[in-house]
Each structure stands twice: as C-alpha cells, then as structure tokens.
Design an enzyme around this catalytic site. Structure first.
Site, PDB file in Angstrom:
ATOM      1  N   ILE A  51     -72.517  48.239 -10.278  1.00  0.00           N
ATOM      2  CA  ILE A  51     -72.107  46.537 -11.369  1.00  0.00           C
ATOM      3  C   ILE A  51     -73.273  46.719 -12.971  1.00  0.00           C
ATOM      4  O   ILE A  51     -72.576  46.525 -13.858  1.00  0.00           O
ATOM      5  CB  ILE A  51     -72.442  45.967 -10.956  1.00  0.00           C
ATOM      6  CG1 ILE A  51     -71.517  43.997 -11.397  1.00  0.00           C
ATOM      7  CG2 ILE A  51     -73.779  45.651 -10.569  1.00  0.00           C
ATOM      8  CD1 ILE A  51     -72.096  43.241 -11.061  1.00  0.00           C
ATOM      9  N   LYS A  52     -73.590  47.297 -13.089  1.00  0.00           N
ATOM     10  CA  LYS A  52     -73.991  48.020 -14.336  1.00  0.00           C
ATOM     11  C   LYS A  52     -73.785  47.839 -15.336  1.00  0.00           C
ATOM     12  O   LYS A  52     -74.277  47.884 -16.485  1.00  0.00           O
ATOM     13  CB  LYS A  52     -76.055  48.586 -13.991  1.00  0.00           C
ATOM     14  CG  LYS A  52     -76.278  48.271 -12.803  1.00  0.00           C
ATOM     15  CD  LYS A  52     -77.309  46.763 -13.354  1.00  0.00           C
ATOM     16  CE  LYS A  52     -78.403  46.032 -11.846  1.00  0.00           C
ATOM     17  NZ  LYS A  52     -78.611  44.625 -13.191  1.00  0.00           N
TER      18      LYS A  52
END
Length: 344
Positions: A51-52
């Site tokens: 998700i980063k």
C-alpha cells in the site's frame, strides 16, 4: 502514447499501475459467520508490493510541485521497508537517488530488496527512543540535512500520506462495496491509511445519505496508540516482533478524531492468522494483515451475535514474501517462543 490512450490494464510505466487493487471476500476463514461478511483489499497487487506505493508517489508529486525535489536529487526516508520500496520504485522511474534508514528488527528480505532497487540502506537499532541520535528517525533526519540535494519527506508527518488514500484507496473501497460498507479496519503505523481512507469513506457515506461506517484501528500490543486513544496517555512502549505497524510516539499524520475504536493484537495472533490466510484463502500477506483480519473476524462474530449483517473491509498492506525468513519459517517461530505445530 499517453496513459489515457491505452486500453484498461495497460500502463505506460510502473507508477501508473499504482492503485485499483482488488477487493476479495474471505470464505473459509469466515464460513461460521451467519450474516456478516469480511472482504479484504489486496494491496500487494501494487507494483512495489504494498500500500505504501500510493503514498510514495503522492509525497514525490507534492515535493516536485513545491520545488523540494529537484532533478537528480536524493530521497532520504526512515522506513520499516515498504515505504522505502514504494519511494525507490518512483525514484527509479524519475531518476532520483535514495537513502533509507530501517530498524534492525526488519526482515533481511526487505533490506535486500531496497538495495536491489538501488537504494543505500542504513540499519539502525530498534530498541532506542525516537529522539536517540541512533534511531532510524533521527539518522534519516540528519542525513536529510547533510546530503546535498536531499529531500526528507517524513511519512509520519507528511499530509500527502493520508491524502493519497483520500484520493485513491478510500474512493476505491466505497465504489467496490457499492456503499454497503459498515466497518473499515486497518492497522495503524503512520496513521495515513486509517486517516485518509476513513475520511474518504465517511465523506462518501455522508454524500450518499448512508449511515457512516465504523472506522476501526488495529494496534500492536506494545505500541502506545491504543492507550493514547483510550486514555490520553502514551505509557511505556514495549518490544514486539510483528513489522509495519504500531508506534512509540504519536504520528502527526494520524487524525484520531476519525477513529471510532482501536483494538490491540499480539504477535502470535498476527502470525497465526496470516499463515491461515495463506493456507485457507490463498492470500499470501504480511503479519499486520493477519492481525487486522483477526480483529475483523472477531468483530463480525460480535455483529452476528447482535443480529446485524455487517460488511467489513480490511486492508491487507503487503505481501508475505518479505517475511519468508521470519514468521513463515517454523524454525524462526520456535526460536522466538512460538509453537507453530499447535497452529494448524
């Protein structure tokens, strides 16, 4: 040819492939539920594997727009691994250098991957205070000051962190659930995911005239975030093994006013449920995913007992590959006091 000229599923570069990750229903782990459902947002499908990627791109775009990151510049960041990987991917596409600091408890796979993408990595001690000059936060801040042409985003305070989820992750979830969402569940580290997604789905529900979903944070046992949320005090942080969430300070990127509840989860629960996700659902993810899923299942059981038909969405932040030498390894588990033979 621009991205807009391409058919769906084709991309001009890796950065344009970030986002629009699948939402998947859990089945075997939730077969005992009567009316509630648990769905998971599979963020390992981002090109950098977590998700980063979303916040890495958004922070770089913000820095470029504000003249903080110049051509040929260097990105310096403190990371538990995934933000560094996301930033390194964006940097490779745009021609920037990268220097990352990372705590020594993080897996060797994450460190090796950062170096494989071309980053310089400084490994720092975990068991020191944030203000200690040896901490990975302080080393990154110092390098950000000392390295010529460096830009230090500081994901813990950068407002582009939650903004990435206001713009992408949250709206994706609302659209994918067709407004059925009743509970959003995410682990908490920098707080960007829960803050940005929480704001997005709450705003969407208000705009649709729907009941606002419950925003549920998941905190590691040993972290201070739940105690602060419940009592306004931080207490003394303790060491824990699961990576990627929990903190020993209050990240400025977190908006606690959006959160309805924070539940704690311990190392064993994270590791055990993550392994069950892989073996029973075919979802190979990190330890924080296991913790968040178990909290959602527990809450779904409680909703069933109340006669409610709840609809949960859980963020699965990353893939299991970086943890093959850790909790997916039975010998590592035994060396750290767990008994995986009792888990199956």
């Amino acid at each position: 040819m621009s991205q807009n000229d391409l058919p769906p599923g084709a991309f001009t570069d890796a950065v344009n492939a970030i986002g629009n990750t699948p939402l998947i229903r859990l089945n075997r782990l939730t077969s005992h539920l009567q009316g509630s459902e648990v769905w998971v947002k599979l963020e390992r499908c981002n090109p950098g594997g977590s998700i980063k990627d979303r916040i890495g791109l958004q922070m770089v775009l913000d820095a470029e727009a504000n003249g903080l990151l110049k051509p040929g510049g260097t990105i310096v960041e403190a990371t538990s691994g995934n933000t560094g990987i996301g930033l390194a991917m964006v940097a490779a596409q745009r021609g920037y250098k990268c220097i990352f600091t990372i705590p020594d408890k993080m897996s060797s796979e994450k460190i090796d991957l950062l170096r494989a993408i071309g980053a310089e990595v400084h490994i720092c001690p975990t068991a020191v205070d944030k203000e200690d000059p040896r901490s990975y936060y302080e080393v990154a801040a110092r390098l950000g000051r000392e390295v010529p042409g460096a830009w230090y985003p500081d994901q813990y305070s950068h407002l582009a962190n939650p903004l990435a989820h206001v713009l992408s992750t949250g709206p994706e979830i609302w659209k994918q659930t067709a407004g059925r969402l009743t509970h959003f569940v995410a682990t908490m580290g920098t707080g960007g995911t829960i803050t940005g997604c929480g704001k997005a789905v709450l705003d969407a529900a208000k705009g649709a005239g729907s009941k606002p979903p419950q925003i549920v944070g998941v905190d590691a046992v040993g972290s201070i975030l739940k105690e602060y949320f419940d009592h306004g005090t931080m207490g003394e942080p303790k060491t824990y093994l699961v990576e990627g969430f929990g903190e020993d300070f209050l990240p400025p990127a977190t908006d606690f006013s959006l959160i309805d509840e924070i539940r704690p989860v311990d190392d064993e629960t994270c590791f055990r449920t993550a392994r069950s996700l892989a073996r029973m659902e075919g979802l190979f993810c990190g330890g924080s995913a296991g913790g968040a899923v178990q909290i959602a299942i527990d809450m779904a059981e409680e909703a069933d007992e109340r006669g409610e038909a709840a609809f949960f969405v859980v963020i699965l932040p990353d893939a299991g590959n970086p943890y093959l030498s850790k909790f997916y390894n039975d010998d590592w588990l035994r060396e750290n006091g767990f008994n995986p033979d009792e888990w199956e």
